[in-house]
Design an enzyme around this catalytic site. Structure first.
Site, PDB file in Angstrom:
ATOM      1  CE  LYS A 190     -33.506  24.598  31.207  1.00 33.30           C
ATOM      2  NZ  LYS A 190     -33.355  24.573  32.689  1.00 33.30           N
ATOM      3  N   GLY A 192     -29.940  29.930  27.394  1.00 37.91           N
ATOM      4  CA  GLY A 192     -29.049  29.920  28.549  1.00 37.91           C
ATOM      5  C   GLY A 192     -27.995  28.853  28.405  1.00 37.91           C
ATOM      6  N   GLY A 193     -27.303  28.583  29.517  1.00 43.47           N
ATOM      7  CA  GLY A 193     -26.224  27.618  29.477  1.00 43.47           C
ATOM      8  C   GLY A 193     -26.689  26.207  29.181  1.00 43.47           C
ATOM      9  CG  PHE A 194     -28.590  23.961  31.737  1.00 45.17           C
ATOM     10  CD1 PHE A 194     -27.264  23.582  31.737  1.00 45.17           C
ATOM     11  CD2 PHE A 194     -29.218  24.198  32.939  1.00 45.17           C
ATOM     12  CE1 PHE A 194     -26.556  23.434  32.927  1.00 45.17           C
ATOM     13  CE2 PHE A 194     -28.519  24.050  34.139  1.00 45.17           C
ATOM     14  CZ  PHE A 194     -27.196  23.665  34.136  1.00 45.17           C
ATOM     15  N   GLY A 195     -29.490  25.453  27.268  1.00 45.19           N
ATOM     16  CA  GLY A 195     -30.232  25.332  26.029  1.00 45.19           C
ATOM     17  C   GLY A 195     -31.188  26.488  25.818  1.00 45.19           C
ATOM     18  N   GLY A 237     -35.341  32.866  24.436  1.00 45.08           N
ATOM     19  CA  GLY A 237     -34.029  33.143  25.014  1.00 45.08           C
ATOM     20  C   GLY A 237     -33.192  31.885  25.012  1.00 45.08           C
ATOM     21  CB  VAL A 288     -36.642  29.058  26.705  1.00 47.14           C
ATOM     22  CG1 VAL A 288     -38.107  28.987  27.125  1.00 47.14           C
ATOM     23  CG2 VAL A 288     -35.745  28.536  27.816  1.00 47.14           C
ATOM     24  CG  ASP A 317     -28.177  29.231  38.247  1.00 41.18           C
ATOM     25  OD1 ASP A 317     -27.309  30.113  38.320  1.00 41.18           O
ATOM     26  OD2 ASP A 317     -28.541  28.716  37.178  1.00 41.18           O
TER      27      ASP A 317
END
Length: 521
Positions: free
Chosen positions: A384, A365-368, A363, A370, A481
């Site tokens: 991650k 997300g906003g930070f990178g 997947g 996985v 979060d």
């Protein structure tokens, strides 16, 4: 040797109500304050248990037995457990001796426990400590009066890593919930030896949490001490500088001390779990891979504070008179050594993920993104990979590392390691096979597969994780979060809260805070 009583909850075990001054060395009896009549019904129940429980325990493959005798209100519940490395005859003899000894030390007390070197016996008016109860209501520690005189910090770190490796093995690799360990020190003492044990009725996760709770106290209370034990009815742990168990160690660690005197980062130890010499040698060459799993709880016990809140986040349960606060690891040097101990080589993670192949992406997300990976020892991991344009900076990365490494709960994702090489910023977590909750909830087909029993279980698990973060952990943490994509599901659909990059540490009595920017979900 000294015995110390540490009460930890209001509903304490009755056997821990009084602290006894006892002679040096085993046995260690502890008595409650509730009595029974001489030659009455409860005494008859004790006599019956004394005649049957030692035989049942010694005949058990786990060297463990319980007994329930009589009916309420004078029902007796007894439990006997022998050390996992002794034979049936020694187990029988130890428990046979324990009954008269405990009744002599705790005359007409119906709640009592006694610890020997090779066995323990507990009985009470009812079953206060079922296998499902992994919350140690009352613990005791025994320590040597002798301290390490040279390189105490290195010795303490070695003990912490060794104890966590031993606890991991006991919880996850032994049907007896028992393990022994050995590590090289190479300085004042050539070897350090360890032991961890839970009652066999505990599940692996329960056993590990029980041992982690004990070790967080032990490594704080026994700082710089050459040996000691932490005792509780459902689990115990111990370390010494001389051998005290039978047979070879189940867990072996290489020294944490670098071979060259240059001030390079301390290499993490290689973990060998009863493997052939060749495999053990290969494991040592991959030193950072195996030990990173251990560093999660090591950080808890070391109580590292990367966000300068050391005086605020110490939320602890009530304990006996705190006249002698124990020292904590709180220096910047210690923090850096903790980070170093969790490092994984980037080449190892590239190989594990197929050089971050798209087919292994779980997947993004906003930070990178996985990625799923498989380490050389077969362990599955989730890596991650923070993107170069990620809004999660170094401080947020350190925040996530500091937080997750200190938190230990079955409903929180477990941090395995970190990599900061070749401009990569990689966080390595345990692999959770059913991925995130949002992939099920927001898929019209998959969400139909979630019945209400599973949904309730997931809700309850998330609530337990939050309860731990807000009230029960050493740190008081607000996640900030929490959303379906940050709730991962393991093979049994148990939820695990993840992604602590925006989490905030609160003070003991703090209920609100002011942020400088809008964050979170």
């Amino acid at each position: 040797m000294m015995a110390h009583h540490i009460p930890r909850l209001a509903a304490i075990v009755a056997a821990a109500a009084l602290l006894f001054q006892v002679a040096t060395g085993y046995p260690w009896p502890f008595c409650g304050n509730s009595t029974f009549k001489a030659n009455g019904t409860y005494q008859a129940h004790l006599n019956f248990a004394a005649a049957t429980l030692p035989k049942n325990a010694s005949a058990s493959p786990d060297l463990f037995a319980t007994a329930v005798v009589g009916t309420v209100p004078e029902q007796l519940w007894a439990m006997g457990l022998c050390r996992g490395d002794i034979n049936a005859t020694d187990c029988f003899n130890c428990l046979t001796l324990a009954f008269p000894d405990l009744q002599n030390d705790c005359s007409y007390i119906n709640n009592a426990v006694i610890y020997y070197d090779t066995c323990m016996l507990h009985y009470s008016i009812n079953q206060l400590l079922p296998p499902e109860d992994d919350d140690s209501s009352s613990t005791y520690y025994i320590n040597s009066n002798e301290n390490v005189t040279s390189d105490a910090g290195q010795f303490n770190r070695l003990v912490a890593v060794l104890m966590n490796a031993t606890a991991d093995y006991a919880a996850h690799n032994s049907s007896r919930r028992f393990a022994t360990g050995e590590a090289d020190f190479d300085q004042e003492f050539p070897k350090v030896y360890s032991l961890a044990q839970c009652t066999p009725g505990m599940r692996p996760a329960q056993c590990r949490r029980c041992l982690a709770d004990l070790m967080s106290q032990m490594l704080e209370g026994l700082t710089n001490n050459i040996g000691g034990s932490m005792l509780w009815v459902n689990c115990t742990c111990r370390y010494e500088i001389t051998p005290f168990f039978n047979g070879p160690a189940m867990v072996r660690l290489a020294s944490l001390i670098p071979s060259a005197p240059a001030p390079a980062p301390t290499p993490a130890p290689a973990l060998a779990l009863a493997v052939p010499p060749a495999a053990a040698s290969e494991g040592r060459r991959k030193c950072c891979v195996a030990v990173i799993v251990l560093a999660v709880v090591l950080s808890t016990m070391a109580a590292l504070n990367l966000v300068a809140c050391v005086c605020l986040w110490r939320r602890r349960r009530p304990r006996a008179p705190a006249k002698q606060p124990y020292p904590m690891y709180s220096t910047e040097a210690e923090d850096m050594e903790m980070v170093d101990s969790m490092m994984i080589d980037v080449s190892t993670l590239r190989a594990a993920t197929g050089d971050f192949d798209e087919s292994n992406k779980l997947g993004e997300g906003g930070f990178g993104a996985v990625y799923k990976g498989v380490l050389p020892n077969g362990d599955e991991i989730a890596v991650k990979r923070l993107s170069q344009s990620s809004t999660q900076g170094v401080e947020e990365l350190k925040n996530e590392l500091a937080l997750v490494a200190k938190l230990k709960h079955r409903n929180l994702v477990r941090l395995v390691g970190i990599c900061l090489e070749q401009r990569e910023r990689l966080l390595v977590y345990e692999f959770v096979p059913n991925r995130s909750l949002d992939l099920i909830l927001f898929d019209t087909e998959k969400r139909e597969q979630l019945d209400w029993e599973q949904r309730y279980s997931i809700i309850n698990g998330i609530a337990r994780g939050l309860q731990y973060l807000h009230e029960d952990s050493q740190l008081r943490v607000v996640h900030r979060d929490l959303k379906a994509s940050n709730v991962l599901l393991d093979a049994n659909m148990n939820p695990k809260i993840s992604d602590f990059g925006l989490a905030r540490i609160f003070g003991r009595d703090q209920t609100q805070a002011v942020t400088s920017r809008v964050v979170g979900t």
